[in-house]
Design a protein around this motif. Structure first.
Motif, short mmCIF file in Angstrom:
data_model
loop_
_atom_site.label_atom_id
_atom_site.label_comp_id
_atom_site.label_asym_id
_atom_site.label_seq_id
_atom_site.Cartn_x
_atom_site.Cartn_y
_atom_site.Cartn_z
N ALA A 30 0.84 -1.20 0.00
CA ALA A 30 0.00 0.00 0.00
C ALA A 30 0.87 1.25 0.00
CB ALA A 30 -0.94 -0.01 1.20
N GLY A 31 2.18 1.06 0.15
CA GLY A 31 3.09 2.20 0.14
C GLY A 31 4.45 1.78 -0.39
N MET A 32 5.19 2.75 -0.91
CA MET A 32 6.52 2.47 -1.45
C MET A 32 7.46 3.57 -0.98
SD MET A 32 7.36 1.99 -5.48
CE MET A 32 7.32 0.31 -6.01
N THR A 33 8.65 3.21 -0.53
CA THR A 33 9.59 4.23 -0.06
C THR A 33 10.19 4.97 -1.25
OG1 THR A 33 11.52 2.80 -0.20
CG2 THR A 33 10.25 2.71 1.85
N SER A 34 10.95 6.03 -0.97
CA SER A 34 11.57 6.77 -2.08
C SER A 34 12.66 5.92 -2.74
CB SER A 34 12.14 8.10 -1.56
OG SER A 34 12.98 7.83 -0.46
N GLU A 35 13.10 4.84 -2.04
CA GLU A 35 14.06 3.90 -2.67
C GLU A 35 13.31 2.74 -3.35
OE1 GLU A 35 15.68 5.19 0.49
OE2 GLU A 35 16.49 6.42 -1.15
N TYR A 36 12.02 2.86 -3.42
CA TYR A 36 11.16 1.89 -4.12
C TYR A 36 11.00 0.57 -3.39
CZ TYR A 36 12.55 5.29 -7.63
OH TYR A 36 12.84 6.46 -8.27
N TYR A 37 11.21 0.55 -2.08
CA TYR A 37 10.97 -0.67 -1.32
C TYR A 37 9.65 -0.60 -0.57
CZ TYR A 37 15.52 -2.58 -2.48
OH TYR A 37 16.58 -3.10 -3.17
N TYR A 38 9.33 -1.69 0.08
CA TYR A 38 8.07 -1.79 0.80
C TYR A 38 7.94 -0.75 1.90
CZ TYR A 38 4.30 -3.78 3.58
OH TYR A 38 3.14 -3.95 4.26
N GLU A 39 6.78 -0.15 1.98
CA GLU A 39 6.50 0.76 3.08
C GLU A 39 5.12 0.45 3.64
OE1 GLU A 39 7.26 5.40 3.90
OE2 GLU A 39 6.01 5.02 2.16
N ARG A 40 5.08 0.20 4.94
CA ARG A 40 3.81 -0.06 5.59
C ARG A 40 3.05 1.25 5.76
NH1 ARG A 40 1.77 -3.82 9.38
NH2 ARG A 40 2.49 -5.47 8.04
N THR A 41 1.83 1.31 5.29
CA THR A 41 1.03 2.52 5.47
C THR A 41 -0.31 2.11 6.09
OG1 THR A 41 -0.10 2.36 3.34
CG2 THR A 41 2.01 3.53 3.36
N GLU A 42 -1.07 3.12 6.47
CA GLU A 42 -2.32 2.80 7.18
C GLU A 42 -3.41 2.25 6.26
OE1 GLU A 42 -3.78 7.49 7.43
OE2 GLU A 42 -2.72 6.49 9.09
N THR A 43 -3.18 2.29 4.96
CA THR A 43 -4.21 1.72 4.08
C THR A 43 -4.03 0.21 3.89
OG1 THR A 43 -2.84 2.52 2.26
CG2 THR A 43 -4.88 3.72 2.69
N TYR A 44 -2.88 -0.32 4.35
CA TYR A 44 -2.59 -1.73 4.10
C TYR A 44 -3.60 -2.67 4.79
CZ TYR A 44 -0.08 -6.12 3.65
OH TYR A 44 0.25 -7.41 3.34
N VAL A 45 -3.74 -2.49 6.08
CA VAL A 45 -4.56 -3.43 6.85
C VAL A 45 -6.04 -3.41 6.45
CG1 VAL A 45 -5.34 -4.02 9.18
CG2 VAL A 45 -2.93 -3.54 8.76
N PRO A 46 -6.64 -2.22 6.25
CA PRO A 46 -8.06 -2.23 5.82
C PRO A 46 -8.30 -3.02 4.52
CG PRO A 46 -7.41 -0.03 6.50
CD PRO A 46 -6.17 -0.86 6.52
N ILE A 47 -7.32 -2.99 3.63
CA ILE A 47 -7.48 -3.78 2.40
C ILE A 47 -7.40 -5.27 2.75
CG2 ILE A 47 -6.48 -4.33 0.13
CD1 ILE A 47 -5.32 -1.51 0.04
N LEU A 48 -6.40 -5.60 3.57
CA LEU A 48 -6.18 -7.00 3.95
C LEU A 48 -7.40 -7.57 4.67
CD1 LEU A 48 -3.83 -9.13 3.95
CD2 LEU A 48 -3.42 -8.45 6.31
N ASN A 49 -7.96 -6.77 5.57
CA ASN A 49 -9.11 -7.23 6.36
C ASN A 49 -10.44 -7.03 5.65
OD1 ASN A 49 -7.41 -8.00 8.36
ND2 ASN A 49 -7.70 -6.16 9.60
N ARG A 50 -10.38 -6.58 4.44
CA ARG A 50 -11.56 -6.39 3.59
C ARG A 50 -12.58 -5.48 4.27
NH1 ARG A 50 -14.30 -11.16 2.21
NH2 ARG A 50 -14.79 -10.28 0.19
N GLU A 51 -12.06 -4.41 4.91
CA GLU A 51 -12.96 -3.44 5.53
C GLU A 51 -13.66 -2.62 4.46
OE1 GLU A 51 -10.56 -1.36 8.46
OE2 GLU A 51 -10.02 -3.32 9.28
#
Ligand SMILES: *[C@@H]1O[C@H](CO)[C@@H](O)[C@H](O)[C@H]1NC(C)=O
Ligand SMILES: *[C@@H]1O[C@H](CO)[C@@H](O)[C@H](O)[C@H]1NC(C)=O
Ligand SMILES: *[C@@H]1O[C@H](CO)[C@@H](O)[C@H](O)[C@H]1NC(C)=O
Ligand SMILES: *[C@@H]1O[C@H](CO)[C@@H](O)[C@H](O)[C@H]1NC(C)=O
Length: 304
Positions: free
Chosen positions: A180-201
Motif C-alpha cells: 500500500a506504500g513504497m519508499t523513495s528507494e522503491y521498497y516496501y513501506e507499511r502505510t495505514e491503508t494496508y490493513v483495511p485492504i487486507l481485512n476487507r474493511e
C-alpha cells in the motif's frame, strides 16, 4: 405501414435473440499463464489441483512454464500432472532443467543473489514477450505457491476491465501480494491503508503501488507495450534490480495503474522465505496455511 411491419418483425427477431450476440457465442479471451517453478514440490500438488479447477475454458489457455535449480522433485511432480492434463490446454511452452541444483554464488536455496534476480527477470520478460508475440489477449503471471481457491478467479479478474489487476491473496499472517506504500528507494513501506485492504474493511479494487505473485495483464491495451521486468529497457531507472519493483515502476511510467481486488476471497499465498531459511520452514508454513484455509472455509459455513 409496411415500414412498421418491418420494424415489428425486426423487434421480434431481436427478441428471439437472432440479432443479439449472446455471451455464449463469443469465445473467451486467450490467456497465457506464466508459471516459474523452483523447489515447489510441496506446494505443486495444491497449486496444480486448484489451478485445474479454475472455471475457464482450458482450450483458451496456453501454459508457459519454466523450472530449474531444483533440489527437490518439482519437475517430476510437474511432469506427472502435465502428462494427464496437457492435452486440455490450447498449448504448452515448457522448458525444464533437471540437472541444475543451485545458481552460482548462492549460499542456500532462499538466497536471492543479483544473479538470481537477473535470472528471474529474464524469465518473466521472456514470458511477457511470448504473450505479446503469440497475440494473447491476457498474460497471467502466476507464482507456483499461490493457491487460487476461488474457481472463478480468472473470469472475475477479467471482468474488472483493468489493464493490470491482482486478486488479493491471504497468508497465515499479515503478508499479502500487494504493497500500500513504497519508499523513495522503491521498497516496501507499511502505510495505514494496508490493513483495511487486507481485512476487507473496504471492498473492491483499488490502486496500489505494487502487486505481485498473481498479476493479470491485459495485453490488448496499447499502454502495456512498454511494460517490462528488465530495468535495462527503462530510461532513468534508479531502482533496484528486482523483477516486481521494475515492473511496478514501468507500469507507473506508462501511466498504467496497478489494482488489487479484495471483493471476493480469491486465494492464498505463501510468505517468501528469508535468506537463511531452509525448505523445512516452507513445509511448516504450508501446514499452517492449509489450516488457515480450512479455518476460513469452515467459518464461511458457520455463518450460514
Ligand atoms: C453478458 O456478460 C456480461 C458481462 O460478463 C453480463 O453483465 C451480462 O449480463 C451478460 N448477458 C447475458 C445475456 O448473459
Ligand atoms: C533429467 O531428465 C532426463 C529426461 O527426462 C532423464 O533422462 C535424466 O535422468 C534426468 N536427470 C536427473 C538428474 O533427474
Ligand atoms: C473497459 O475500460 C475501457 C477503458 O479502459 C472502457 O472504454 C470500456 O468501456 C470498459 N468496458 C466495460 C465493459 O466496462
Ligand atoms: C505513479 O506514481 C505516483 C507517485 O507514487 C502516483 O502518484 C501515481 O498515481 C502513479 N501513477 C500510476 C498510473 O500508477
Amino acid at each position: 405501414m409496411k415500414r412498421d411491419l418491418l420494424l415489428l418483425g425486426l423487434f421480434m427477431l431481436i427478441k428471439l435473440n437472432v440479432f443479439v450476440i449472446s455471451n455464449e457465442s463469443i469465445k473467451k479471451p486467450t490467456i497465457v499463464v506464466s508459471i516459474l517453478i523452483r523447489n515447489k514440490a510441496h506446494t505443486l500438488p495444491y497449486f496444480l489441483t486448484l489451478f485445474e479447477q479454475l472455471e475457464y475454458p482450458k482450450n483458451r489457455i496456453c501454459l508457459w512454464i519454466r523450472s530449474d535449480n531444483n533440489v527437490d522433485n518439482s519437475i517430476e511432480i510437474l511432469n506427472v500432472w502435465l502428462n494427464e492434463q496437457r492435452f486440455k490446454y490450447h498449448s504448452i511452452n515448457i522448458i525444464t532443467d533437471n540437472e541444475s541444483k543451485i545458481n552460482e554464488n548462492e549460499e542456500d536455496i532462499a538466497d536471492w543473489t543479483t544473479n538470481r534476480f537477473i535470472h528471474v527477470i529474464n524469465l518473466r520478460e521472456e514470458a511477457l514477450n511470448f504473450g505479446r508475440n503469440i497475440w494473447a489477449d491476457y498474460l497471467f503471471m502466476l507464482d507456483a505457491d499461490v493457491f487460487l481457491t476461488n474457481p472463478k478467479t480468472l473470469e472475475l479478474l477479467i471482468s474488472k476491465n483493468e489493464t493490470l489487476v491482482a486478486p488479493m491473496l491471504k497468508s497465515d499472517g499479515m503478508y499479502s501480494n500487494y504493497w500500500a506504500g513504497m519508499t523513495s528507494e522503491y521498497y516496501y513501506e507499511r502505510t495505514e491503508t494496508y490493513v483495511p485492504i487486507l481485512n476487507r474493511e473496504k471492498i473492491g479494487c483499488r490502486q496500489v503501488p505494487m502487486i505481485h505473485s498473481a498479476v493479470l495483464i491485459n495485453l490488448r491495451q496499447k499502454n502495456t507495450d512498454f511494460l517490462t521486468y528488465n530495468s535495462d529497457n527503462l530510461q532513468h531507472y534508479n531502482g533496484p534490480k528486482d523483477d516486481i519493483i521494475t515492473f511496478a515502476l514501468a507500469a507507473n511510467a506508462s501511466d498504467v495503474p496497478l489494482h488489487i481486488c479484495n471483493d471476493e476471497i480469491y486465494g492464498y499465498v505463501m510468505v517468501p522465505l528469508e535468506s537463511q531459511d531452509t525448505l523445512e520452514r516452507d513445509y511448516q508454513q504450508l501446514i499452517n496455511l492449509k489450516l488457515e484455509v480450512l479455518g476460513n472455509f469452515f467459518n464461511s459455513f458457520v455463518q450460514f
